[in-house]
Scaffold this active site. Sequence first.
Site, PDB file in Angstrom:
ATOM      1  N   LYS A  46     -15.364  82.409  -0.367  1.00  0.00           N
ATOM      2  CA  LYS A  46     -16.143  81.370   0.734  1.00  0.00           C
ATOM      3  C   LYS A  46     -14.781  81.140   1.686  1.00  0.00           C
ATOM      4  CE  LYS A  46     -20.600  81.481  -0.548  1.00  0.00           C
ATOM      5  NZ  LYS A  46     -22.103  80.786  -1.394  1.00  0.00           N
ATOM      6  N   ASP A  88     -26.154  77.893   5.779  1.00  0.00           N
ATOM      7  CA  ASP A  88     -26.038  78.714   5.193  1.00  0.00           C
ATOM      8  C   ASP A  88     -27.853  79.480   5.155  1.00  0.00           C
ATOM      9  OD1 ASP A  88     -24.852  79.726   2.867  1.00  0.00           O
ATOM     10  OD2 ASP A  88     -25.355  77.942   1.361  1.00  0.00           O
ATOM     11  N   GLN A 112     -23.585  75.226  -3.445  1.00  0.00           N
ATOM     12  CA  GLN A 112     -23.567  76.749  -3.752  1.00  0.00           C
ATOM     13  C   GLN A 112     -25.410  76.283  -4.406  1.00  0.00           C
ATOM     14  OE1 GLN A 112     -21.505  79.376  -3.501  1.00  0.00           O
ATOM     15  NE2 GLN A 112     -22.887  80.585  -4.740  1.00  0.00           N
TER      16      GLN A 112
END
Length: 297
Positions: free
Chosen positions: A54, A121, A98
């Site tokens: 990422k 997200d 995460q």
Amino acid sequence: MSAQLIDGKKVATELKEQIHQDVENWVAAGNRRPFLKVLQVGTDPASTTYIGAKTRSCKQVGIETDTTHLPDTVSARELKSVIQSFNDDDSIDGILVQLPLPSHLSSHDVIESIDYKKDVDGFHPMNVGRLAVNEPTFKSCTPAGIFELFKYYSIQTKGKHAVVVGASNIVGTPMGIMLSREHNIGKATTTICHKFTKDITIHTISADILVVAAGQPSLIKAEMVKEGAVVIDVGINRVADETTEKGYKLVGDCDFESIRKKASWITPVPGGVGPMTVAMLMKNTLLAAKKSIYPEE
């Protein structure tokens, strides 16, 4: 029949090139560069790998990023305090925690503590709720990436029977919502299967579009798939393979070699859905910087 491959790596590369151009145009217009804050709890190797992918993508598209590391012993209160500091920092456009988290922490509570306007997200209940009623929102990156693949390859979903195997809040549930309700490309009749579904083949064999996100290697066999179906394999599983240097290989949730002989389109693993997930995270971060989803009142 031999299925045509859906090349997620290729599509993601093209999408990131466009995002890069959009970022540079945004900065050239006098705006500051978008910023993504990543938070990792613990030192899980897989999480570290995903974060690396990422952050590399951020650099490719011109998005600034930084990762904060916390020990896996951090308390829920301490973690939420750190997240609140990110919420209050106007220089941070997107926040990514995460997953998975250590077992003593509730992913739901942690996700809910993120400012939904920075939830790139697309996991926050506010964003999921807005998705369900077709309001502008940050869409969960993996389902959004799959829809980009549908658009790129002109795969129609309207009026089709779509079956999603896996009902997670991250992939399966938002995927089902988007397949049934998305304005421009959804409108499918959608079935969601999960671990309690009896005789799953009854459902998968009737699917025009089959999306599998169960996290179980080779769960779906060729005999479970309709001739000519579109098969989207979201699974990424490590299985032992002594012929490789690392001692393992990555496989999906579908028996790729047998299913590709029946399907019309299929995603490979790796190189299918995975790259699209990261590309959509970049897109969401740019949208957060522009505040085009949740503009200031």
